[in-house]
Design a protein around this motif. Structure first.
Motif, PDB file in Angstrom:
ATOM      1  N   TRP A  79     -12.687 -16.043 -23.349  1.00 48.22           N
ATOM      2  CA  TRP A  79     -12.487 -14.599 -22.978  1.00 48.22           C
ATOM      3  C   TRP A  79     -11.177 -14.656 -22.411  1.00 48.22           C
ATOM      4  O   TRP A  79     -10.220 -13.831 -22.524  1.00 48.22           O
ATOM      5  N   ALA A  80     -10.608 -15.731 -21.612  1.00 55.08           N
ATOM      6  CA  ALA A  80      -9.235 -15.945 -20.941  1.00 55.08           C
ATOM      7  C   ALA A  80      -8.332 -16.074 -21.846  1.00 55.08           C
ATOM      8  O   ALA A  80      -7.288 -15.598 -21.880  1.00 55.08           O
ATOM      9  N   HIS A 109     -16.051 -18.326 -20.956  1.00 57.34           N
ATOM     10  CA  HIS A 109     -15.031 -17.779 -19.947  1.00 57.34           C
ATOM     11  C   HIS A 109     -13.786 -18.271 -20.347  1.00 57.34           C
ATOM     12  O   HIS A 109     -12.586 -17.339 -20.334  1.00 57.34           O
ATOM     13  N   GLN A 154      -3.981 -11.018 -25.722  1.00 56.66           N
ATOM     14  CA  GLN A 154      -3.833  -9.345 -25.885  1.00 56.66           C
ATOM     15  C   GLN A 154      -2.790  -8.974 -24.752  1.00 56.66           C
ATOM     16  O   GLN A 154      -1.903  -8.191 -25.080  1.00 56.66           O
ATOM     17  N   GLN A 155      -2.514  -9.543 -23.712  1.00 57.49           N
ATOM     18  CA  GLN A 155      -1.498  -9.205 -22.580  1.00 57.49           C
ATOM     19  C   GLN A 155      -0.233  -9.761 -23.279  1.00 57.49           C
ATOM     20  O   GLN A 155       0.809  -8.899 -23.237  1.00 57.49           O
ATOM     21  N   ASN A 158       0.602  -7.124 -25.881  1.00 56.44           N
ATOM     22  CA  ASN A 158       0.950  -5.610 -25.136  1.00 56.44           C
ATOM     23  C   ASN A 158       2.430  -5.877 -24.457  1.00 56.44           C
ATOM     24  O   ASN A 158       3.182  -4.936 -24.876  1.00 56.44           O
ATOM     25  N   ASP A 195      -8.342 -14.953 -25.036  1.00 59.02           N
ATOM     26  CA  ASP A 195      -8.275 -13.751 -25.512  1.00 59.02           C
ATOM     27  C   ASP A 195      -7.168 -12.761 -24.877  1.00 59.02           C
ATOM     28  O   ASP A 195      -6.658 -11.784 -25.339  1.00 59.02           O
ATOM     29  N   THR A 196      -7.674 -12.643 -23.605  1.00 59.51           N
ATOM     30  CA  THR A 196      -7.265 -11.763 -22.595  1.00 59.51           C
ATOM     31  C   THR A 196      -5.559 -12.102 -22.458  1.00 59.51           C
ATOM     32  O   THR A 196      -4.511 -11.080 -22.552  1.00 59.51           O
ATOM     33  N   LEU A 197      -4.999 -13.470 -22.574  1.00 60.01           N
ATOM     34  CA  LEU A 197      -4.089 -13.849 -22.548  1.00 60.01           C
ATOM     35  C   LEU A 197      -3.114 -13.066 -23.726  1.00 60.01           C
ATOM     36  O   LEU A 197      -2.034 -12.812 -23.687  1.00 60.01           O
TER      37      LEU A 197
END
Length: 50
Positions: free
Chosen positions: A30-31, A27, A37-38, A41, A33-35
């Protein structure tokens, strides 16, 4: 907005109370990686506007 540093602090607090499981680490990664990516972007969107 949460940062990587804040996530790490939360992970260490959780580790102190409950220990770290493989699921917790998944988890966390994943968090992160998500940060990232955001962040990527958001940077590309701001460059497109300029």
């Amino acid at each position: 907005m949460i940062t990587e540093e804040k996530l790490y602090e939360r992970l260490m607090k959780h580790k102190g109370k409950h220990g770290i499981t493989q699921e917790t680490l998944q988890h966390y990664h994943w968090a992160i990686d998500t940060l990232r990516q955001q962040s990527t972007n958001n940077n590309s969107n701001s460059q497109e506007r300029n």
